[in-house]
Design a protein around this motif. Structure first.
Motif, PDB file in Angstrom:
ATOM      1  N   LYS A   1       0.823  -1.208   0.000  1.00  0.00           N
ATOM      2  CA  LYS A   1       0.000   0.000   0.000  1.00  0.00           C
ATOM      3  C   LYS A   1       0.863   1.266   0.000  1.00  0.00           C
ATOM      4  CE  LYS A   1      -4.064  -1.921   2.391  1.00  0.00           C
ATOM      5  NZ  LYS A   1      -4.874  -1.860   3.631  1.00  0.00           N
ATOM      6  N   LEU A   2       1.882   1.265   0.837  1.00  0.00           N
ATOM      7  CA  LEU A   2       2.771   2.435   0.897  1.00  0.00           C
ATOM      8  C   LEU A   2       3.494   2.634  -0.424  1.00  0.00           C
ATOM      9  CD1 LEU A   2       4.312   1.945   4.466  1.00  0.00           C
ATOM     10  CD2 LEU A   2       2.659   3.672   3.771  1.00  0.00           C
ATOM     11  N   LEU A   3       3.940   1.533  -1.029  1.00  0.00           N
ATOM     12  CA  LEU A   3       4.651   1.641  -2.300  1.00  0.00           C
ATOM     13  C   LEU A   3       3.742   2.167  -3.402  1.00  0.00           C
ATOM     14  CD1 LEU A   3       7.309   1.146  -3.772  1.00  0.00           C
ATOM     15  CD2 LEU A   3       6.549  -1.186  -4.238  1.00  0.00           C
ATOM     16  N   SER A   4       2.502   1.702  -3.424  1.00  0.00           N
ATOM     17  CA  SER A   4       1.559   2.173  -4.455  1.00  0.00           C
ATOM     18  C   SER A   4       1.228   3.646  -4.281  1.00  0.00           C
ATOM     19  CB  SER A   4       0.276   1.336  -4.411  1.00  0.00           C
ATOM     20  OG  SER A   4      -0.404   1.526  -3.173  1.00  0.00           O
ATOM     21  N   ALA A   5       1.296   4.118  -3.032  1.00  0.00           N
ATOM     22  CA  ALA A   5       1.026   5.543  -2.765  1.00  0.00           C
ATOM     23  C   ALA A   5       2.292   6.387  -2.787  1.00  0.00           C
ATOM     24  CB  ALA A   5       0.335   5.685  -1.409  1.00  0.00           C
ATOM     25  N   ASP A   6       3.411   5.763  -3.165  1.00  0.00           N
ATOM     26  CA  ASP A   6       4.712   6.453  -3.218  1.00  0.00           C
ATOM     27  C   ASP A   6       5.082   7.044  -1.852  1.00  0.00           C
ATOM     28  OD1 ASP A   6       7.046   7.214  -4.448  1.00  0.00           O
ATOM     29  OD2 ASP A   6       6.260   9.125  -5.150  1.00  0.00           O
ATOM     30  N   LEU A   7       4.861   6.257  -0.806  1.00  0.00           N
ATOM     31  CA  LEU A   7       5.153   6.708   0.561  1.00  0.00           C
ATOM     32  C   LEU A   7       6.283   5.913   1.214  1.00  0.00           C
ATOM     33  CD1 LEU A   7       1.532   7.257   1.956  1.00  0.00           C
ATOM     34  CD2 LEU A   7       3.208   9.001   1.312  1.00  0.00           C
ATOM     35  N   ILE A   8       7.019   5.137   0.432  1.00  0.00           N
ATOM     36  CA  ILE A   8       8.144   4.382   0.995  1.00  0.00           C
ATOM     37  C   ILE A   8       9.358   5.308   1.088  1.00  0.00           C
ATOM     38  CG2 ILE A   8       9.823   2.552   0.549  1.00  0.00           C
ATOM     39  CD1 ILE A   8       7.325   1.386   1.525  1.00  0.00           C
ATOM     40  N   PRO A   9       9.863   5.583   2.296  1.00  0.00           N
ATOM     41  CA  PRO A   9      11.082   6.402   2.432  1.00  0.00           C
ATOM     42  C   PRO A   9      12.292   5.575   1.984  1.00  0.00           C
ATOM     43  CG  PRO A   9       9.833   6.276   4.500  1.00  0.00           C
ATOM     44  CD  PRO A   9       9.321   5.201   3.612  1.00  0.00           C
ATOM     45  N   GLU A  10      12.868   5.945   0.854  1.00  0.00           N
ATOM     46  CA  GLU A  10      13.984   5.184   0.306  1.00  0.00           C
ATOM     47  C   GLU A  10      15.308   5.646   0.901  1.00  0.00           C
ATOM     48  OE1 GLU A  10      14.098   4.558  -3.928  1.00  0.00           O
ATOM     49  OE2 GLU A  10      11.988   5.131  -4.119  1.00  0.00           O
ATOM     50  N   VAL A  11      16.292   4.756   0.873  1.00  0.00           N
ATOM     51  CA  VAL A  11      17.656   5.084   1.281  1.00  0.00           C
ATOM     52  C   VAL A  11      18.557   4.982   0.060  1.00  0.00           C
ATOM     53  CG1 VAL A  11      17.353   4.314   3.653  1.00  0.00           C
ATOM     54  CG2 VAL A  11      18.168   2.701   1.942  1.00  0.00           C
ATOM     55  N   TRP A  12      19.643   5.720   0.093  1.00  0.00           N
ATOM     56  CA  TRP A  12      20.600   5.704  -1.003  1.00  0.00           C
ATOM     57  C   TRP A  12      21.389   4.402  -0.967  1.00  0.00           C
ATOM     58  CZ3 TRP A  12      26.181   6.448  -0.822  1.00  0.00           C
ATOM     59  CH2 TRP A  12      26.757   6.610  -2.096  1.00  0.00           C
ATOM     60  N   VAL A  13      21.458   3.721  -2.090  1.00  0.00           N
ATOM     61  CA  VAL A  13      22.226   2.479  -2.188  1.00  0.00           C
ATOM     62  C   VAL A  13      23.597   2.820  -2.766  1.00  0.00           C
ATOM     63  CG1 VAL A  13      22.331   0.169  -3.167  1.00  0.00           C
ATOM     64  CG2 VAL A  13      20.119   1.150  -2.525  1.00  0.00           C
ATOM     65  N   PRO A  14      24.657   2.721  -1.977  1.00  0.00           N
ATOM     66  CA  PRO A  14      25.984   3.121  -2.476  1.00  0.00           C
ATOM     67  C   PRO A  14      26.481   2.175  -3.555  1.00  0.00           C
ATOM     68  CG  PRO A  14      26.167   2.117  -0.304  1.00  0.00           C
ATOM     69  CD  PRO A  14      24.705   2.276  -0.580  1.00  0.00           C
ATOM     70  N   PRO A  15      27.200   2.699  -4.534  1.00  0.00           N
ATOM     71  CA  PRO A  15      27.787   1.840  -5.569  1.00  0.00           C
ATOM     72  C   PRO A  15      28.919   0.985  -4.996  1.00  0.00           C
ATOM     73  CG  PRO A  15      28.508   4.104  -5.845  1.00  0.00           C
ATOM     74  CD  PRO A  15      27.469   4.122  -4.771  1.00  0.00           C
ATOM     75  N   VAL A  16      29.413   0.077  -5.797  1.00  0.00           N
ATOM     76  CA  VAL A  16      30.424  -0.887  -5.332  1.00  0.00           C
ATOM     77  C   VAL A  16      31.680  -0.212  -4.764  1.00  0.00           C
ATOM     78  CG1 VAL A  16      31.962  -2.763  -6.047  1.00  0.00           C
ATOM     79  CG2 VAL A  16      29.582  -2.737  -6.819  1.00  0.00           C
TER      80      VAL A  16
END
Length: 339
Positions: free
Chosen positions: A32-47
């Protein structure tokens, strides 16, 4: 097209907190949160960032183990009222002193194994330092390291620690965002007419705060400008709070020099050149891409766009020559400060 979203767990918990929690309910709430664009994302660092962070973390563990071993050996000295010799207590030259002490066979065995462990750890730390030095002069780090190393208080280890913790500087639109990420901002209680600042939040990467505080202490000891700033802060706050304020200001400077790609303005060209020379001495000729020290210094001065009139650096009783710009331009045509 499918994509993977890495969520910020504490922030998701705030949004989707419930007394009853099962796997099915959790998946449904996340959907539900993902469909409403309410997921607080974190930065995924590159290799490269992940590998540098892992290397720094591994070095930190080895340093802690080394410190623990030294403390155990110091306790032997204190417990037996021994008078330590001159020089480095745990150096190779004093191994014979440890063996000559009137200790029990068990104590001798512990001392011997402690010294062997310490020698092994120091060898591993040295290898890690050499690898960090190699990485500092390789992309993606060299184009950033040169800007941080010019700031007073920052050595090779603290510079690489800061770079690994920050990652991509462009993900911080302002210096305040970067300071907030470090956890060096004081917490704020603001309600009605009450406005109160508390302790620093400490929300963020711990190694970043450690590196900045270490650099701040080094800066106030070695640089007159930062020493004066520290004394000014101490007039109205405790020394520990003053050094945190210095660390916070250093981080703001880091944001500006990395974002704008400009030299540090409170240091002379001679001092920056001396810092570059110290950096070159930590690298062999192969790791300097075949350049001599005098060429290495001029190369990075040209990258920074400073020191055109410098021909040498005075270090004690010695004069160290710097290669002319024409020599570097012959090796790297079109070299100049990055746009």
């Amino acid at each position: 097209m499918a994509r993977t979203v890495v969520a910020h767990p504490p922030e998701v918990k705030k949004i989707a907190n419930a007394r009853v929690r099962t796997d099915k309910r959790a998946v449904r709430d996340l959907a539900k949160l993902l469909s409403a664009d309410l997921i607080p994302e974190v930065w995924v660092p590159p290799v490269p960032v992940r590998e540098l962070r892992a290397l720094i973390s591994h070095r930190t563990r080895l340093v802690k183990m080394s410190t623990m071993t030294k403390n155990r050996l110091h306790s032997v000295v204190h417990r037996n009222n021994l008078i330590p010799p001159e020089g480095q207590l745990f150096g190779h030259k004093n191994r014979a002193w440890w063996q000559e002490q009137d200790l029990s066979p068990t104590e001798h065995l512990r001392v011997q194994q402690g010294l062997d462990t310490l020698a092994h750890l120091q060898s591993q730390i040295k290898s890690l330092n050499q690898e960090l030095a190699r990485l500092s002069n390789a992309e993606p780090w060299v184009s950033q390291a040169v800007y941080i190393l010019q700031i007073p208080g920052f050595g090779l280890i603290t510079t690489m620690t800061v770079l690994g913790a920050i990652g991509d500087i462009s993900r911080f639109p302002t210096d305040k965002k970067l300071v907030g990420y470090s956890g060096l901002y004081p917490s704020v209680h603001d309600s009605g007419k009450t406005h109160r600042h508390g302790r620093i939040t400490k929300r963020g990467r711990k190694e970043l705060r450690w590196a900045l505080v270490e650099a701040a202490w080094a800066a106030v000891r070695s640089d007159e400008y930062w020493k004066a700033q520290f004394e000014r802060y101490k007039e109205r706050m405790h020394a520990n709070k003053a050094i945190v304020a210095i660390a916070r200001r250093l981080l703001v400077i880091i944001w500006h020099v990395l974002t704008r790609r400009e030299p540090y303005r409170h240091a002379s060209d001679e001092r920056i050149a001396a810092t570059l020379m110290n950096w070159s001495w930590k690298l062999n000729e192969e790791r300097r891409d075949g350049m001599k020290t005098r060429q290495f210094v001029r190369y990075h001065l040209m990258r920074l766009g400073i020191g055109e009139d410098l021909t040498s650096i005075e270090r004690g009783a010695y004069q160290h020559r710097i290669a002319p710009a024409e020599e570097i331009q012959a090796l790297y045509p079109g070299l100049g400060p990055p746009v």
